[in-house]
Design a protein around this motif. Structure first.
Motif, PDB file in Angstrom:
ATOM      1  N   HIS A  45      88.235  69.383  29.157  1.00 27.83           N
ATOM      2  CA  HIS A  45      88.498  70.288  30.270  1.00 27.83           C
ATOM      3  C   HIS A  45      87.264  71.125  30.531  1.00 27.83           C
ATOM      4  O   HIS A  45      86.610  71.578  29.603  1.00 27.83           O
ATOM      5  N   ARG A  46      86.952  71.317  31.787  1.00 23.44           N
ATOM      6  CA  ARG A  46      85.890  72.246  32.175  1.00 23.44           C
ATOM      7  C   ARG A  46      86.567  73.318  33.012  1.00 23.44           C
ATOM      8  O   ARG A  46      87.613  73.800  32.650  1.00 23.44           O
ATOM      9  N   THR A  47      85.985  73.598  34.152  1.00 26.22           N
ATOM     10  CA  THR A  47      86.669  74.507  35.064  1.00 26.22           C
ATOM     11  C   THR A  47      87.970  73.861  35.529  1.00 26.22           C
ATOM     12  O   THR A  47      88.971  74.533  35.744  1.00 26.22           O
ATOM     13  N   GLY A  48      87.928  72.557  35.690  1.00 28.51           N
ATOM     14  CA  GLY A  48      89.122  71.794  36.026  1.00 28.51           C
ATOM     15  C   GLY A  48      89.509  70.901  34.859  1.00 28.51           C
ATOM     16  O   GLY A  48      88.728  70.710  33.930  1.00 28.51           O
ATOM     17  N   PRO A  49      90.711  70.313  34.906  1.00 29.16           N
ATOM     18  CA  PRO A  49      91.161  69.487  33.785  1.00 29.16           C
ATOM     19  C   PRO A  49      90.420  68.153  33.689  1.00 29.16           C
ATOM     20  O   PRO A  49      89.890  67.666  34.684  1.00 29.16           O
ATOM     21  N   ALA A  50      90.406  67.579  32.482  1.00 30.91           N
ATOM     22  CA  ALA A  50      89.899  66.222  32.295  1.00 30.91           C
ATOM     23  C   ALA A  50      90.817  65.268  33.062  1.00 30.91           C
ATOM     24  O   ALA A  50      92.017  65.520  33.171  1.00 30.91           O
ATOM     25  N   LEU A  51      90.245  64.185  33.627  1.00 29.57           N
ATOM     26  CA  LEU A  51      91.016  63.392  34.588  1.00 29.57           C
ATOM     27  C   LEU A  51      91.364  61.978  34.131  1.00 29.57           C
ATOM     28  O   LEU A  51      91.774  61.154  34.946  1.00 29.57           O
ATOM     29  N   ASN A  52      91.235  61.682  32.852  1.00 25.15           N
ATOM     30  CA  ASN A  52      91.617  60.334  32.396  1.00 25.15           C
ATOM     31  C   ASN A  52      93.098  60.075  32.682  1.00 25.15           C
ATOM     32  O   ASN A  52      93.955  60.895  32.350  1.00 25.15           O
ATOM     33  N   GLY A  53      93.368  58.966  33.325  1.00 27.84           N
ATOM     34  CA  GLY A  53      94.749  58.577  33.584  1.00 27.84           C
ATOM     35  C   GLY A  53      95.468  59.430  34.621  1.00 27.84           C
ATOM     36  O   GLY A  53      96.698  59.449  34.676  1.00 27.84           O
TER      37      GLY A  53
ATOM     38  N   GLU B 157     108.555  70.579  40.793  1.00 26.05           N
ATOM     39  CA  GLU B 157     109.264  69.854  41.847  1.00 26.05           C
ATOM     40  C   GLU B 157     109.070  68.342  41.727  1.00 26.05           C
ATOM     41  O   GLU B 157     109.504  67.578  42.591  1.00 26.05           O
ATOM     42  N   GLY B 158     108.327  67.926  40.708  1.00 23.63           N
ATOM     43  CA  GLY B 158     108.220  66.503  40.417  1.00 23.63           C
ATOM     44  C   GLY B 158     107.088  65.779  41.126  1.00 23.63           C
ATOM     45  O   GLY B 158     107.130  64.552  41.305  1.00 23.63           O
ATOM     46  N   LEU B 159     106.037  66.529  41.505  1.00 29.18           N
ATOM     47  CA  LEU B 159     104.904  65.871  42.174  1.00 29.18           C
ATOM     48  C   LEU B 159     104.222  64.871  41.233  1.00 29.18           C
ATOM     49  O   LEU B 159     103.930  65.180  40.072  1.00 29.18           O
ATOM     50  N   VAL B 160     104.002  63.669  41.751  1.00 33.55           N
ATOM     51  CA  VAL B 160     103.290  62.641  40.988  1.00 33.55           C
ATOM     52  C   VAL B 160     102.022  62.288  41.760  1.00 33.55           C
ATOM     53  O   VAL B 160     102.051  62.121  42.979  1.00 33.55           O
ATOM     54  N   TRP B 161     100.894  62.191  41.029  1.00 36.18           N
ATOM     55  CA  TRP B 161      99.617  61.882  41.687  1.00 36.18           C
ATOM     56  C   TRP B 161      99.504  60.387  41.988  1.00 36.18           C
ATOM     57  O   TRP B 161      98.685  59.695  41.410  1.00 36.18           O
ATOM     58  N   ASN B 162     100.329  59.898  42.902  1.00 41.83           N
ATOM     59  CA  ASN B 162     100.129  58.530  43.371  1.00 41.83           C
ATOM     60  C   ASN B 162      99.009  58.526  44.415  1.00 41.83           C
ATOM     61  O   ASN B 162      98.491  59.585  44.788  1.00 41.83           O
TER      62      ASN B 162
ATOM     63  N   GLN C 208      89.256  57.030  49.020  1.00 42.47           N
ATOM     64  CA  GLN C 208      89.784  55.812  48.401  1.00 42.47           C
ATOM     65  C   GLN C 208      88.898  55.346  47.244  1.00 42.47           C
ATOM     66  O   GLN C 208      89.393  54.922  46.202  1.00 42.47           O
ATOM     67  N   ALA C 209      87.592  55.487  47.448  1.00 41.41           N
ATOM     68  CA  ALA C 209      86.658  55.048  46.402  1.00 41.41           C
ATOM     69  C   ALA C 209      86.826  55.890  45.139  1.00 41.41           C
ATOM     70  O   ALA C 209      86.850  55.364  44.022  1.00 41.41           O
ATOM     71  N   VAL C 210      86.966  57.194  45.321  1.00 36.17           N
ATOM     72  CA  VAL C 210      87.056  58.061  44.142  1.00 36.17           C
ATOM     73  C   VAL C 210      88.385  57.835  43.421  1.00 36.17           C
ATOM     74  O   VAL C 210      88.464  57.905  42.190  1.00 36.17           O
ATOM     75  N   ILE C 211      89.420  57.495  44.180  1.00 39.15           N
ATOM     76  CA  ILE C 211      90.715  57.194  43.542  1.00 39.15           C
ATOM     77  C   ILE C 211      90.612  55.911  42.702  1.00 39.15           C
ATOM     78  O   ILE C 211      91.082  55.854  41.567  1.00 39.15           O
ATOM     79  N   VAL C 212      89.932  54.900  43.266  1.00 36.65           N
ATOM     80  CA  VAL C 212      89.726  53.668  42.499  1.00 36.65           C
ATOM     81  C   VAL C 212      88.899  53.962  41.247  1.00 36.65           C
ATOM     82  O   VAL C 212      89.195  53.472  40.155  1.00 36.65           O
ATOM     83  N   TYR C 213      87.871  54.797  41.425  1.00 35.75           N
ATOM     84  CA  TYR C 213      87.037  55.175  40.277  1.00 35.75           C
ATOM     85  C   TYR C 213      87.894  55.841  39.191  1.00 35.75           C
ATOM     86  O   TYR C 213      87.796  55.507  38.013  1.00 35.75           O
ATOM     87  N   LEU C 214      88.760  56.751  39.602  1.00 36.68           N
ATOM     88  CA  LEU C 214      89.619  57.449  38.632  1.00 36.68           C
ATOM     89  C   LEU C 214      90.584  56.466  37.959  1.00 36.68           C
ATOM     90  O   LEU C 214      90.867  56.584  36.771  1.00 36.68           O
ATOM     91  N   LYS C 215      91.046  55.496  38.742  1.00 30.35           N
ATOM     92  CA  LYS C 215      91.949  54.487  38.161  1.00 30.35           C
ATOM     93  C   LYS C 215      91.259  53.689  37.059  1.00 30.35           C
ATOM     94  O   LYS C 215      91.912  53.187  36.149  1.00 30.35           O
ATOM     95  N   SER C 216      89.932  53.558  37.179  1.00 22.89           N
ATOM     96  CA  SER C 216      89.222  52.762  36.181  1.00 22.89           C
ATOM     97  C   SER C 216      89.244  53.436  34.813  1.00 22.89           C
ATOM     98  O   SER C 216      88.827  52.864  33.821  1.00 22.89           O
ATOM     99  N   PHE C 217      89.696  54.705  34.770  1.00 23.19           N
ATOM    100  CA  PHE C 217      89.871  55.387  33.489  1.00 23.19           C
ATOM    101  C   PHE C 217      91.352  55.467  33.120  1.00 23.19           C
ATOM    102  O   PHE C 217      91.817  56.435  32.549  1.00 23.19           O
ATOM    103  N   GLY C 218      92.085  54.461  33.497  1.00 23.17           N
ATOM    104  CA  GLY C 218      93.509  54.390  33.141  1.00 23.17           C
ATOM    105  C   GLY C 218      94.365  55.012  34.212  1.00 23.17           C
ATOM    106  O   GLY C 218      93.894  55.761  35.068  1.00 23.17           O
ATOM    107  N   GLY C 219      95.637  54.700  34.193  1.00 25.82           N
ATOM    108  CA  GLY C 219      96.535  55.260  35.209  1.00 25.82           C
ATOM    109  C   GLY C 219      97.958  54.853  34.881  1.00 25.82           C
ATOM    110  O   GLY C 219      98.218  54.239  33.865  1.00 25.82           O
TER     111      GLY C 219
END
Lengths: 352, 423
Positions: A272-280, A304-309, A341-352
Motif C-alpha cells: 500500500h502507498r497513498t492508495g491500496p496495492a492493486l493485485n487482483g 452496498e456490494g460494489l464489485v470492481w468489474n 480498457q488498457a489499464v484494466i487489462v494490465y491490472l487483470k494480468s496481476f490476477g482477478g
C-alpha cells in the motif's frame, strides 16, 4: 599541442567560415527554436522573470487544492503522514524542532509558483493551467495567514506579497564563521583528559534490521508453500485467463499505469502507498484490500456490494470524483476510453 | 563433503558466536594449531570435481550469491514514499575507492525514469549568443575527459545532528559514491553557445517529473563541471541519470542533476525549491545558510563498524575507512582508538586526489579491549575535520545538511560495534 589538435583546429577554422565570429566552435548541435525554449524554459526567478500572465483567487485555490493536493498535503495544507506540511510553523525556526513551511520558511513566492507549476501534482506534473497555479498559491498563502480569504493573486500583484522569512537567510559564511577549522596541525597526543560515552544509537533503535530482507523472503516462501496445494487448481485457471489477455493491451496498459504509480503499486511485493496495492483488484469487492484505510465513501459503496468489474472500474477511472463523491483518490481521470480498457487489462494480468 | 560451507550467507549473530570460540584460542600464540584435519582440505570438494557454469551463463554479471547482503538499503521511516527518497551505499562492505554502480546510493525526487538515448535532448538557453539543442550523439562528438569524483548528498550523516541515531556506517555515511566519469566539460558546451557578458549563473534542470533544478555560479560551471554519460566505464545506470547527468565536483549531490535536459545562463540565482526550502542549513538562532555548496572534509571508519564487527578475536586487525573533501584532496587521516585523546596517522592506500574518495588503513594489533574508534581527515586547504561538539557550537543541531563531524564507533570486547557519541 598534439598533431591531432592542430589538424582539428585547422578544420575547425574551415567549418567556421559559416560562423565567422567564433573561431573555436565545433559546429555541433542546432539552434533551439523559440517554441522549444518556450516549452522547457518555465522557471520563475525571484524578480518575477518567467511568470506568465494570469490570476487566481483563494476560493478557487481551495477547490483545486482539495482536488489535486489534499491527499498528501491535507485539506488545510497541514500535511498527511510524512508528506510535507505547507502551512504553520511560524516562529519555530529557532526551536528544537523547527517546522519549515511555505509560511514559516520559504523566502520567495516565486519558488512556490515555480515549484507547483513545474513539479506538482506529484505523479501528474505540469498538468495545471497558470490560473490554477495562481489560485493554488493564493490558497497556500491564505492557509499560512499571509493573505485574507478575499485575496486574488496575479502576475501584477505578485511581487507585492511579503514572505515572512524573506530576511531569514545568509550566504554561506563557513570560510569566516568556521575559520578555526583550518588548523593545519591538529592535536595528536593527550588531547583531552577523559572520554565518556554520552549517547548510544542502540537506545533509540531505529536502524533497519540487516537481515530483514532475508527474513521476509523466508516467511513468504513458507506461507506460499502451505497455501500452494489449496490454490493450485484455482491458479491454473487464473493462469489460463491471464494467458488469454492481449499482450499488446497489457503493454499499453502498463504505460497508462505510470499515471497511477505515484499512489498505487501492483505486481510481486506490491505494498500500500497513498492508495491500496492493486493485485487482483478487477473482479474484487470494493474497499476490501486488507490493511488499507478507505474513505467513508468507499466503505459505503463496499457495504452496498460494489464489485470492481470492468464496467464499474471503467466508470470510476473515467472520473473518480464524479463516480464516487468523497473518494480520497485525487486523480482527474483517464480521458481516453482506450487507456481505461488498457489499464484494466494490465491490472487483470496481476490476477482477478 | 562439506555440509555448511556454501549457499547460506551467515547472519551477523551466528558469525559472532562462532567466531568468539575461534578467537580465544588465537590470542597471543601466533597461528593457532588445528585440532583435526580440515575436511575442506582433506576431502575432495564438489567444486573441485564437477564443472562450473559455462561462459555466457550470465551475459551481464551480478555479484555471486554469497554477496547478496552487500546492497543498497533504505530507511523506511525517513520519507513518505520511495519514489521521493534516498537509500544508502553499503560502504561498510566495500574496499578500495570506486563504488560499483549497482550498489551506489540513489536519490530521486520523482522516481528513476527511463529516458533513451534517441529521446534525449539537451538545451542550452538564456543569456547566450545562440541557444542550442544537442542530441546524445552530438555530445559524443565533443572532446571528452575522464575524472574520478565523489558525489555526496548534503544530508549524509544528517540524522546524527541531535545524537547518535543509526547503527551502521551504511546508514550514517552511505549517501556517497565515487565513480570515474567520462564526459564533456560543461565549459565546452557553454562556449559552443557563447555566454553573453551579462550571464553570471547557470540554472540546470533534469528531465524527470520533479524537474529538479539548481543554480550554479558561472565561475564553477566554467571550471570543472562535467556533462557525463559514462561511469566506471559503462553507461550511467537509470537510477543515476541515464543517459546524461551533471557532475559538479566537490559540491553537494543535489546539484548533480540527473537526466540533464537544460542549462540556462541567467543573471541571478533562480532560488528554486531545492535551493531555498531544501538544502539550506538552519542555524541555532533560526537564520539559515544558503548557497552552502561545497562538501567539507570528512572521514569515517568503515570497518570495523556496527555492520562490520570484529569476528576474529584479538590480534592483527585491519582498521579501514574513507576520507574526502570538496575543497581539494585528502592530505592525511588520523585514527584514534580512545575516543580522541590520542591520534596516530593512518596509511593512505594512495595519495589523495582532487575531490575524490581516499582509502585509509591502520594496521593494528588489537588486544581485545574496548575501543572508541574515530577518524579525522585533513585536506589540501588546511581544513581539519571537526568534532560534533565543534560543529554544534557554530551551527546548532537543526542544520540537517553538511554534517561532517568526527564519527565514533564503540568497539566492544566481543568485537561488536555501536554508533555512539563521546564527551
Amino acid at each position: 599541442m598534439s598533431k591531432y589538435h592542430k589538424l582539428f583546429t585547422a578544420s575547425a577554422i574551415g567549418l567556421c567560415m559559416a560562423f565567422p565570429a567564433y573561431a573555436e566552435k565545433f559546429g555541433l548541435g542546432r539552434p533551439a527554436l523559440p517554441e522549444e525554449i518556450a516549452a522547457w524554459d518555465l522557471d520563475v526567478a525571484p524578480d518575477g522573470t518567467g511568470l506568465p500572465h494570469g490570476s487566481g483567487d483563494v476560493f478557487t485555490g481551495e477547490e483545486v487544492f482539495a482536488e489535486q493536493c489534499a491527499i498528501c498535503h491535507g485539506d488545510f495544507a497541514e500535511g498527511v503522514d510524512n508528506w510535507p506540511k505547507l502551512a504553520g510553523g511560524e516562529g519555530t525556526l529557532a526551536d528544537k524542532d523547527p517546522l519549515k513551511t511555505v509560511g514559516s520558511y520559504w523566502p520567495y513566492l516565486s519558488t512556490v509558483w515555480d515549484y507547483v507549476n513545474r513539479s506538482m501534482p506529484f505523479g501528474n506534473a505540469q498538468s495545471l493551467e497558470p490560473d490554477d497555479v495562481y489560485a493554488m498559491v493564493a490558497y497556500i498563502l491564505y492557509s499560512n495567514d499571509i493573505v485574507d480569504d478575499e485575496f486574488t493573486l496575479s502576475h501584477e500583484n505578485f511581487l507585492e506579497v511579503e514572505m515572512p522569512n524573506a530576511e531569514g537567510f545568509i550566504v554561506d559564511d563557513r570560510d569566516t564563521s568556521e575559520a578555526h577549522f583550518w588548523t593545519d596541525e591538529p592535536c595528536m597526543k593527550d588531547c583531552k583528559e577523559s572520554v565518556e560515552i554520552t549517547m548510544r544509537a542502540a537506545v533509540l533503535d531505529v536502524t533497519p534490521e540487516e537481515t530483514e530482507a532475508n527474513a521476509t523472503e523466508t516467511q513468504t516462501t513458507v506461507q506460499e508453500a502451505s497455501a500452494e496445494v489449496e490454490v493450485e487448481a484455482k491458479e491454473e485457471s487464473a493462469a489460463e485467463e491471464i494467458a488469454a489477455l492481449d499482450p499488446e493491451m497489457i503493454e499499453s496498459g502498463e504505460k497508462v499505469f505510470k499515471k497511477c504509480k505515484s499512489c498505487h503499486q501492483v505486481g510481486e511485493g506490491a505494498k500500500h502507498r497513498t492508495g491500496p496495492a492493486l493485485n487482483g483488484i478487477i473482479g474484487a469487492n470494493a474497499g476490501a484490500v486488507e490493511g488499507f484505510k478507505y474513505s467513508k465513501a468507499m466503505k459505503a459503496a463496499a457495504d452496498e456490494g460494489l464489485v470492481w468489474n470492468d464496467e464499474e472500474m471503467s466508470a470510476f477511472l473515467a472520473s473518480p470524483k464524479a463516480y464516487m463523491k468523497g473518494t480520497r483518490m485525487s486523480f482527474a481521470g483517464l480521458k481516453k476510453e482506450d487507456d481505461i480498457q488498457a489499464v484494466i487489462v494490465y491490472l487483470k494480468s496481476f490476477g482477478g | 563433503m562439506s555440509d555448511n560451507s556454501k549457499g547460506k550467507a551467515t547472519s551477523r549473530r551466528q558469525f559472532l558466536s562462532g567466531a568468539a570460540a575461534v578467537g580465544v584460542g588465537a590470542v597471543g600464540s601466533g597461528a593457532a594449531r588445528a585440532a583435526s584435519p580440515d575436511p575442506l582440505i582433506t576431502q575432495v570438494q564438489e567444486w573441485a570435481q564437477a564443472t562450473g557454469e559455462g561462459v555466457d551463463a550470465t551475459p551481464y554479471g551480478l555479484p555471486i550469491q554469497f554477496e547478496k547482503d552487500v546492497v543498497r538499503r533504505n530507511v523506511e521511516w525517513l520519507t513518505a514514499d520511495t519514489i521521493s527518497s534516498i537509500n544508502f551505499t553499503p560502504i561498510h562492505a566495500l574496499d578500495g575507492t570506486i563504488t560499483p554502480q549497482g550498489c551506489a546510493f540513489e536519490r530521486h525526487h520523482s522516481g528513476a525514469i527511463e529516458l533513451s538515448k534517441p529521446d534525449y535532448r539537451l538545451m542550452i538557453n538564456g543569456l547566450v549568443d545562440t541557444p542550442l539543442v544537442f542530441t546524445y550523439e552530438d555530445l559524443e562528438r565533443f572532446p571528452r575527459e575522464n575524472r574520478v569524483y565523489f558525489c555526496e548528498c548534503a544530508a549524509n550523516t544528517g540524522m546524527e545532528w541531535a545524537g547518535a541515531q543509526l547503527n551502521g556506517a551504511q546508514f550514517t555515511h552511505g549517501m556517497i559514491h565515487n565513480m570515474e566519469y567520462s564526459g564533456v566539460p560543461l565549459r565546452t558546451l557553454l562556449e559552443e553557445a557563447g555566454v553573453k557578458p551579462a550571464g553570471k549563473w547557470i540554472y540546470v534542470e533534469g528531465a524527470d517529473a520533479s524537474s529538479n533544478g539548481r543554480s550554479i555560479p558561472l565561475e564553477k560551471a566554467m571550471d570543472d563541471v562535467l556533462v557525463a554519460f559514462k561511469a566506471n566505464g559503462e553507461a550511467l545506470r537509470k537510477e543515476h541519470g541515464y543517459p546524461v547527468r551533471l557532475v559538479v565536483p566537490g559540491w553537494e549531490g543535489n546539484m548533480w542533476v540527473k537526466w540533464l535536459r537544460r542549462v540556462e545562463v541567467t543573471e541571478m540565482a533562480i532560488e528554486s525549491r531545492e535551493e531555498t526550502s531544501k538544502y539550506t542549513d538552519t542555524l541555532e538562532d533560526g537564520t539559515s545558510r544558503k548557497w552552502s555548496w561545497v562538501m567539507d572534509a570528512k572521514s569515517v571508519v568503515t570497518s570495523p563498524s556496527p555492520q562490520a564487527p570484529i569476528t576474529h578475536g584479538p590480534g592483527p586487525l585491519v582498521i579501514t575507512g574513507l576520507a574526502w573533501s570538496g575543497r581539494g584532496s585528502i592530505t592525511g587521516v588520523d585514527v584514534s582508538v580512545d575516543g580522541g585523546k590520542n591520534w596516530v596517522p593512518a596509511r593512505l592506500a594512495a595519495p589523495g586526489t582532487d575531490k575524490a574518495l581516499t582509502r585509509f588503513y591502520l594496521d593494528y594489533n588489537w588486544d581485545g579491549s574496548e575501543m572508541l574508534l574515530q577518524a579525522r581527515a585533513k585536506d589540501s586547504s588546511g581544513y581539519v575535520q571537526p568534532t560534533k561538539a565543534q560543529l554544534r557550537d557554530v551551527r546548532g543541531e537543526n542544520s540537517i545538511y553538511h554534517n561532517n563531524c568526527i564519527q565514533t564507533w564503540w568497539i566492544k570486547e566481543s568485537g561488536e560495534a555501536e554508533n555512539v557519541e563521546v564527551s
